[in-house]
Design a protein around this motif. Structure first.
Motif, PDB file in Angstrom:
ATOM      1  N   MET A   1       0.532  -1.438   0.281  1.00 23.43           N
ATOM      2  CA  MET A   1      -0.157   0.825  -0.135  1.00 23.43           C
ATOM      3  C   MET A   1       1.285   1.472  -0.318  1.00 23.43           C
ATOM      4  O   MET A   1       1.964   0.961   0.453  1.00 23.43           O
ATOM      5  CB  MET A   1      -1.051  -0.400   1.391  1.00 23.43           C
ATOM      6  N   ASP A   2      -0.162   2.579  -0.668  1.00 22.00           N
ATOM      7  CA  ASP A   2       0.996   3.950  -0.811  1.00 22.00           C
ATOM      8  C   ASP A   2       0.221   4.274   0.238  1.00 22.00           C
ATOM      9  O   ASP A   2      -0.608   4.695   0.569  1.00 22.00           O
ATOM     10  CB  ASP A   2       1.515   4.348  -2.285  1.00 22.00           C
ATOM     11  N   ALA A   3       1.302   5.423   0.471  1.00 22.62           N
ATOM     12  CA  ALA A   3       0.832   6.231   1.601  1.00 22.62           C
ATOM     13  C   ALA A   3       1.547   7.305   1.404  1.00 22.62           C
ATOM     14  O   ALA A   3       2.645   7.697   0.882  1.00 22.62           O
ATOM     15  CB  ALA A   3       0.770   6.254   2.864  1.00 22.62           C
ATOM     16  N   LEU A   4       1.121   8.644   1.441  1.00 21.32           N
ATOM     17  CA  LEU A   4       1.232  10.387   1.842  1.00 21.32           C
ATOM     18  C   LEU A   4       2.301  10.418   2.516  1.00 21.32           C
ATOM     19  O   LEU A   4       1.298  11.243   3.419  1.00 21.32           O
ATOM     20  CB  LEU A   4       0.676  11.220   0.550  1.00 21.32           C
ATOM     21  N   VAL A   5       3.355  11.081   2.880  1.00 22.14           N
ATOM     22  CA  VAL A   5       3.784  11.865   4.280  1.00 22.14           C
ATOM     23  C   VAL A   5       2.812  13.028   4.537  1.00 22.14           C
ATOM     24  O   VAL A   5       3.090  13.542   3.843  1.00 22.14           O
ATOM     25  CB  VAL A   5       5.540  11.368   4.407  1.00 22.14           C
ATOM     26  N   SER A   6       2.462  12.715   5.581  1.00 24.48           N
ATOM     27  CA  SER A   6       1.808  14.052   6.135  1.00 24.48           C
ATOM     28  C   SER A   6       0.288  14.088   6.526  1.00 24.48           C
ATOM     29  O   SER A   6      -0.711  14.550   6.773  1.00 24.48           O
ATOM     30  CB  SER A   6       2.674  15.185   5.671  1.00 24.48           C
ATOM     31  N   SER A   7      -0.010  12.990   5.211  1.00 20.51           N
ATOM     32  CA  SER A   7      -1.691  13.283   4.679  1.00 20.51           C
ATOM     33  C   SER A   7      -2.337  12.172   6.107  1.00 20.51           C
ATOM     34  O   SER A   7      -0.945  11.305   6.828  1.00 20.51           O
ATOM     35  CB  SER A   7      -1.952  12.817   3.319  1.00 20.51           C
TER      36      SER A   7
ATOM     37  N   LEU B   1      -6.098   1.486   5.458  1.00 20.20           N
ATOM     38  CA  LEU B   1      -6.151   0.245   5.277  1.00 20.20           C
ATOM     39  C   LEU B   1      -6.880  -0.553   4.881  1.00 20.20           C
ATOM     40  O   LEU B   1      -7.899  -0.497   6.177  1.00 20.20           O
ATOM     41  CB  LEU B   1      -5.111  -0.251   6.161  1.00 20.20           C
ATOM     42  N   PRO B   2      -7.120  -0.654   4.153  1.00 21.68           N
ATOM     43  CA  PRO B   2      -8.753  -1.326   4.372  1.00 21.68           C
ATOM     44  C   PRO B   2      -8.763  -3.445   4.695  1.00 21.68           C
ATOM     45  O   PRO B   2      -7.986  -3.806   4.390  1.00 21.68           O
ATOM     46  CB  PRO B   2      -9.201  -1.573   2.272  1.00 21.68           C
TER      47      PRO B   2
ATOM     48  N   SER C   1     -16.836  -0.982  11.225  1.00 18.50           N
ATOM     49  CA  SER C   1     -17.499  -1.221  11.794  1.00 18.50           C
ATOM     50  C   SER C   1     -17.433  -2.404  12.117  1.00 18.50           C
ATOM     51  O   SER C   1     -17.781  -3.300  11.019  1.00 18.50           O
ATOM     52  CB  SER C   1     -19.515  -0.659  11.129  1.00 18.50           C
ATOM     53  N   GLN C   2     -17.296  -3.261  13.224  1.00 25.74           N
ATOM     54  CA  GLN C   2     -17.131  -4.413  13.393  1.00 25.74           C
ATOM     55  C   GLN C   2     -17.926  -5.710  13.752  1.00 25.74           C
ATOM     56  O   GLN C   2     -18.024  -6.516  13.188  1.00 25.74           O
ATOM     57  CB  GLN C   2     -16.269  -4.654  14.822  1.00 25.74           C
ATOM     58  N   GLY C   3     -19.174  -4.679  13.478  1.00 24.85           N
ATOM     59  CA  GLY C   3     -20.167  -5.448  13.813  1.00 24.85           C
ATOM     60  C   GLY C   3     -20.863  -5.740  12.163  1.00 24.85           C
ATOM     61  O   GLY C   3     -21.493  -6.873  12.425  1.00 24.85           O
ATOM     62  N   GLU C   4     -20.170  -5.268  11.265  1.00 26.27           N
ATOM     63  CA  GLU C   4     -20.448  -4.989   9.025  1.00 26.27           C
ATOM     64  C   GLU C   4     -19.294  -6.678   9.315  1.00 26.27           C
ATOM     65  O   GLU C   4     -18.530  -6.278   8.081  1.00 26.27           O
ATOM     66  CB  GLU C   4     -20.013  -4.765   9.251  1.00 26.27           C
ATOM     67  N   LEU C   5     -17.969  -6.293  10.386  1.00 20.67           N
ATOM     68  CA  LEU C   5     -16.949  -7.574  10.186  1.00 20.67           C
ATOM     69  C   LEU C   5     -16.097  -6.466   9.465  1.00 20.67           C
ATOM     70  O   LEU C   5     -15.345  -7.201   8.401  1.00 20.67           O
ATOM     71  CB  LEU C   5     -17.115  -8.912   9.488  1.00 20.67           C
ATOM     72  N   ASN C   6     -16.321  -5.117   9.398  1.00 24.94           N
ATOM     73  CA  ASN C   6     -15.167  -4.177   8.871  1.00 24.94           C
ATOM     74  C   ASN C   6     -14.452  -3.914   9.673  1.00 24.94           C
ATOM     75  O   ASN C   6     -14.288  -2.440  10.450  1.00 24.94           O
ATOM     76  CB  ASN C   6     -16.148  -2.796   8.294  1.00 24.94           C
TER      77      ASN C   6
ATOM     78  N   LYS D   1      -0.374 -13.770   8.702  1.00 27.41           N
ATOM     79  CA  LYS D   1      -0.353 -13.646   7.501  1.00 27.41           C
ATOM     80  C   LYS D   1      -1.021 -12.671   6.393  1.00 27.41           C
ATOM     81  O   LYS D   1      -1.062 -12.521   5.297  1.00 27.41           O
ATOM     82  CB  LYS D   1      -1.007 -15.163   7.179  1.00 27.41           C
ATOM     83  N   ASN D   2      -1.784 -11.702   6.519  1.00 24.15           N
ATOM     84  CA  ASN D   2      -2.090 -11.251   5.971  1.00 24.15           C
ATOM     85  C   ASN D   2      -2.223  -9.379   6.479  1.00 24.15           C
ATOM     86  O   ASN D   2      -2.712  -9.043   6.790  1.00 24.15           O
ATOM     87  CB  ASN D   2      -4.171 -11.329   6.388  1.00 24.15           C
ATOM     88  N   CYS D   3      -1.246  -9.590   6.551  1.00 23.49           N
ATOM     89  CA  CYS D   3      -0.816  -7.550   7.497  1.00 23.49           C
ATOM     90  C   CYS D   3      -0.180  -7.119   6.299  1.00 23.49           C
ATOM     91  O   CYS D   3       0.069  -7.363   4.868  1.00 23.49           O
ATOM     92  CB  CYS D   3       0.949  -8.050   8.308  1.00 23.49           C
ATOM     93  N   VAL D   4      -0.174  -5.904   6.068  1.00 16.70           N
ATOM     94  CA  VAL D   4       0.171  -5.453   5.908  1.00 16.70           C
ATOM     95  C   VAL D   4       1.382  -4.003   5.636  1.00 16.70           C
ATOM     96  O   VAL D   4       1.774  -3.696   6.634  1.00 16.70           O
ATOM     97  CB  VAL D   4      -1.170  -3.954   5.775  1.00 16.70           C
TER      98      VAL D   4
END
Length: 206
Positions: free
Chosen positions: A1-7, A11-12, A62-67, A101-104
């Motif tokens: 994943m890309d991220a712009l520093v300072s912004s 993480l989906p 929402s963890q209730g929606e498994l997100n 096994k599914n880290c970002v």
């Protein structure tokens, strides 16, 4: 994943667990460093979050929606990770799981790329002309703003393009006059945070 520093960056994340256990609203989610399970970058108990992440992370799903999507704000150039999500069932001492096994891992972008400006270089006097300016980013809670050097009707729009990336776009419509001949038009982007980089794109008009 890309991220712009300072912004900021999102993480989906989504998860599942055996449905017979209990309602998902009674789960507890957290994010930790991959090799140090007690080093939390997000926890529902703020005192357990690493100092360098305090006040900068929040669950936006929402963890209730498994997100389990996580937002990291004011991204620093050492926020690379990898980070892993962990879920615990609140009524059980044994039902806990870290998705190691599914880290970002985050790829840091130090400077923003300039906006993409699309238009016809040659326009007709008296006929409406359309100019489009767009940027891609990772911070949906603080969308970039796009502005123009020429007056006219503007229509902003935002969309998710997948894999934790969003696109901000602005359409400018105006009717050129002879005064516009051999001039130029500039689109300027402003990001959340103290982002550096090329913030303008310019195109000549004939």
């Amino acid at each position: 994943m890309d991220a712009l520093v300072s912004s900021c960056v999102v993480l989906p994340c989504s998860f599942k667990y055996p449905p017979q256990q209990q309602p998902s609203s009674r789960t507890k989610g957290m994010w930790h460093m991959k090799d140090k399970w007690e080093d939390y970058i997000y926890h529902n108990d703020p005192t357990r979050i690493l100092d360098k992440f305090k006040g900068r992370t929040k669950l936006i799903g929402s963890q209730g929606e498994l997100n389990c999507s996580l937002e990291i704000d004011y991204v620093r150039n050492h926020d690379n990770g990898p980070y892993c999500f962990r879920v615990e069932l609140e009524t059980s001492k044994i039902d806990k799981f870290s998705f190691v096994k599914n880290c970002v891992t985050i790829n840091m972008i130090e400077k923003a790329s300039k906006p993409v400006l699309q238009a016809e270089t040659s326009v007709e006097e008296g006929e409406p002309a359309i100019f489009k300016c767009s940027v891609r980013h990772t911070c949906p809670s603080h969308q970039p703003t796009l502005s123009w050097s020429h007056p006219g009707k503007t229509i902003p729009s935002y969309k998710h393009i997948g894999h934790g990336k969003w696109e901000a776009e602005s359409l400018l419509t105006f009717t050129p006059t002879k005064e516009d001949d051999h001039s130029s038009i500039t689109c300027t982007v402003k990001y959340h945070g103290g982002v550096e980089g090329e913030m303008q794109a310019t195109q000549p008009i004939f």
